[in-house]
Design a protein around this motif. Structure first.
Motif, PDB file in Angstrom:
ATOM      1  N   THR A 220      11.880   4.239  -4.148  1.00 30.60           N
ATOM      2  CA  THR A 220      10.619   4.818  -3.668  1.00 30.60           C
ATOM      3  C   THR A 220      10.814   5.430  -2.280  1.00 30.60           C
ATOM      4  O   THR A 220      10.263   6.479  -1.969  1.00 30.60           O
ATOM      5  CB  THR A 220       9.535   3.729  -3.622  1.00 30.60           C
ATOM      6  N   HIS A 221      11.609   4.750  -1.475  1.00 28.01           N
ATOM      7  CA  HIS A 221      11.978   5.295  -0.171  1.00 28.01           C
ATOM      8  C   HIS A 221      13.435   5.727  -0.266  1.00 28.01           C
ATOM      9  O   HIS A 221      14.335   4.924   0.011  1.00 28.01           O
ATOM     10  CB  HIS A 221      11.816   4.252   0.935  1.00 28.01           C
ATOM     11  N   GLY A 222      13.684   6.939  -0.706  1.00 26.96           N
ATOM     12  CA  GLY A 222      15.075   7.397  -0.788  1.00 26.96           C
ATOM     13  C   GLY A 222      15.412   8.229  -2.016  1.00 26.96           C
ATOM     14  O   GLY A 222      16.342   9.003  -1.988  1.00 26.96           O
TER      15      GLY A 222
ATOM     16  N   LEU B   1       0.788  -1.240   0.000  1.00 27.27           N
ATOM     17  CA  LEU B   1       0.000   0.000   0.000  1.00 27.27           C
ATOM     18  C   LEU B   1       0.814   1.281   0.000  1.00 27.27           C
ATOM     19  O   LEU B   1       0.330   2.318  -0.451  1.00 27.27           O
ATOM     20  CB  LEU B   1      -0.972   0.004   1.192  1.00 27.27           C
ATOM     21  N   ASP B   2       2.065   1.253   0.511  1.00 25.84           N
ATOM     22  CA  ASP B   2       2.851   2.495   0.483  1.00 25.84           C
ATOM     23  C   ASP B   2       3.304   2.841  -0.939  1.00 25.84           C
ATOM     24  O   ASP B   2       3.749   3.960  -1.195  1.00 25.84           O
ATOM     25  CB  ASP B   2       4.050   2.431   1.446  1.00 25.84           C
ATOM     26  N   HIS B   3       3.162   1.893  -1.859  1.00 27.40           N
ATOM     27  CA  HIS B   3       3.501   2.125  -3.264  1.00 27.40           C
ATOM     28  C   HIS B   3       2.254   2.277  -4.129  1.00 27.40           C
ATOM     29  O   HIS B   3       2.266   3.012  -5.108  1.00 27.40           O
ATOM     30  CB  HIS B   3       4.334   0.953  -3.797  1.00 27.40           C
ATOM     31  N   ALA B   4       1.196   1.545  -3.776  1.00 29.08           N
ATOM     32  CA  ALA B   4       0.066   1.373  -4.692  1.00 29.08           C
ATOM     33  C   ALA B   4      -1.290   1.642  -4.052  1.00 29.08           C
ATOM     34  O   ALA B   4      -2.310   1.527  -4.723  1.00 29.08           O
ATOM     35  CB  ALA B   4       0.078  -0.058  -5.239  1.00 29.08           C
TER      36      ALA B   4
HETATM   37 ZN   LIG Z   1       7.717   0.146   0.422  1.00 31.60          ZN
END
Ligand SMILES: [Zn+2]
Length: 326
Positions: free
Chosen positions: A232-234, A64-67
């Motif tokens: 995505t994180h960074g 969910l943190d991506h999509a």
């Molecule tokens: Zn993630």
């Protein structure tokens, strides 16, 4: 040119990003944050000068943190491109939402929110190695299972109006190259249930390393000779090989830590304490502040990682793999 949008995940700065590429009249996104990040995503698009609705959305995987916000983006007409194993979860996100609620507990309602279903016609399952070309963007799917079985990295290059590729290539790595704790240099390795597969993950990192080497050596002319990683994180990393090797080393360190404790049947609370005692000084030495440490490297995160590794080992031993012989 790619433009990173901070979607405000977990209420922190730059904890997760969405990426805008392609011409402003036909915007394309890679990743979109959670459903709860929706307003921040829209504000970010507006600040970047986008006035029309997003045409296409590429997802590295369906966590969910991506999509989580994909249904909201699709509701304005976007086509969504995803790994074949992830496609059905976008059409019917019930299971995905329930499993995320289980993993994230109290944080779910505040920071995730329920994803909207997407019409099947708008969800495009893309096989490994396939190329999607549209709206000034060429994207190749690179199956990179391990963190999740529905994980693709996307190799992306912009194309000019006559269809010729232009500028550097970008390798969007989702979570396969792990995540950098915001404001630091520390690489944190997410090993969540249910389908973590450490051996597949190692093979995926080696695959990306070979891909980057081939591009840099000029062996894949359609992708130029210049490639950056995009986490995505960074965010963007212009040292792709160095980063991929670091990701491999950090993955090995984390797995070795958990396996050593699981093998001597340590209890969950003891593992949480020992992990925290081990990881915090390393993280602080790499610039992680205490607030980010609490959220990114706290007991919820450790519990998720432990559970992922435990289930992977159980599955392996049921299949008679190395963990079964140990
Ligand atoms: Zn993630």
């Amino acid at each position: 040119v790619i433009h990173a949008i901070d979607v405000g995940y977990l209420g922190l700065e730059r904890a997760a990003l969405a990426f805008l590429i392609g011409p402003k009249r036909a915007p394309v996104l890679v990743e979109c944050g959670t459903a709860a990040c929706r307003a921040q995503l829209c504000a970010g698009l507006e600040a970047a000068g986008v006035t029309t609705s997003v045409r296409a959305l590429f997802l590295t995987h369906v966590h969910l943190d991506h999509a989580g916000g994909a249904g909201h983006v699709a509701a304005t007409g976007a086509d969504v491109y995803v790994h074949p194993e992830g496609a059905r979860h976008l059409v019917d996100p019930t299971k995905l939402a329930a499993s995320s609620r289980r993993v994230h507990g109290d944080l779910y309602d505040r920071f995730y929110g329920d994803p909207l279903p997407i019409r099947a016609e708008q969800v495009h399952a893309v096989a490994d190695g396939s190329i999607v070309e549209r709206d000034g963007v060429r994207a190749m799917a690179i199956a990179t299972p391990g963190h999740a079985k529905h994980h693709h990295a996307w190799l992306v290059r912009e194309t000019s109006d006559d269809g010729r590729p232009t500028g550097p290539s970008f390798l969007f790595t989702g979570d396969v190259a792990s995540m950098i704790v915001p404001g630091s240099r520390f690489l944190s390795v997410p090993t969540p249930p249910p389908d973590l597969d450490v051996d597949a993950w190692r093979a995926s990192l080696e695959r990306l390393e070979r891909l980057v080497q081939s591009i840099q050596a000029g062996e894949l002319p359609a992708w130029g000779t210049d490639v950056d990683l995009v986490l995505t994180h960074g965010g963007r990393r212009d040292d792709p090989l160095r980063h991929l090797r670091l990701a491999r080393r950090r993955l090995d360190e984390e797995i070795a830590f958990f396996e050593a404790h699981l093998e001597r049947s340590a209890g969950t609370e003891e593992i949480l304490d020992r992990w925290s005692a081990w990881i915090r000084p390393l993280a602080i030495a790499e610039g992680v502040d205490l607030r980010s440490a609490a959220r990114f490297l706290g007991p919820t995160f450790c519990r998720m990682n432990l559970e992922g590794i435990r289930r992977w080992r159980d599955r392996r031993s049921a299949e008679g793999g190395p963990a079964g012989r140990a």
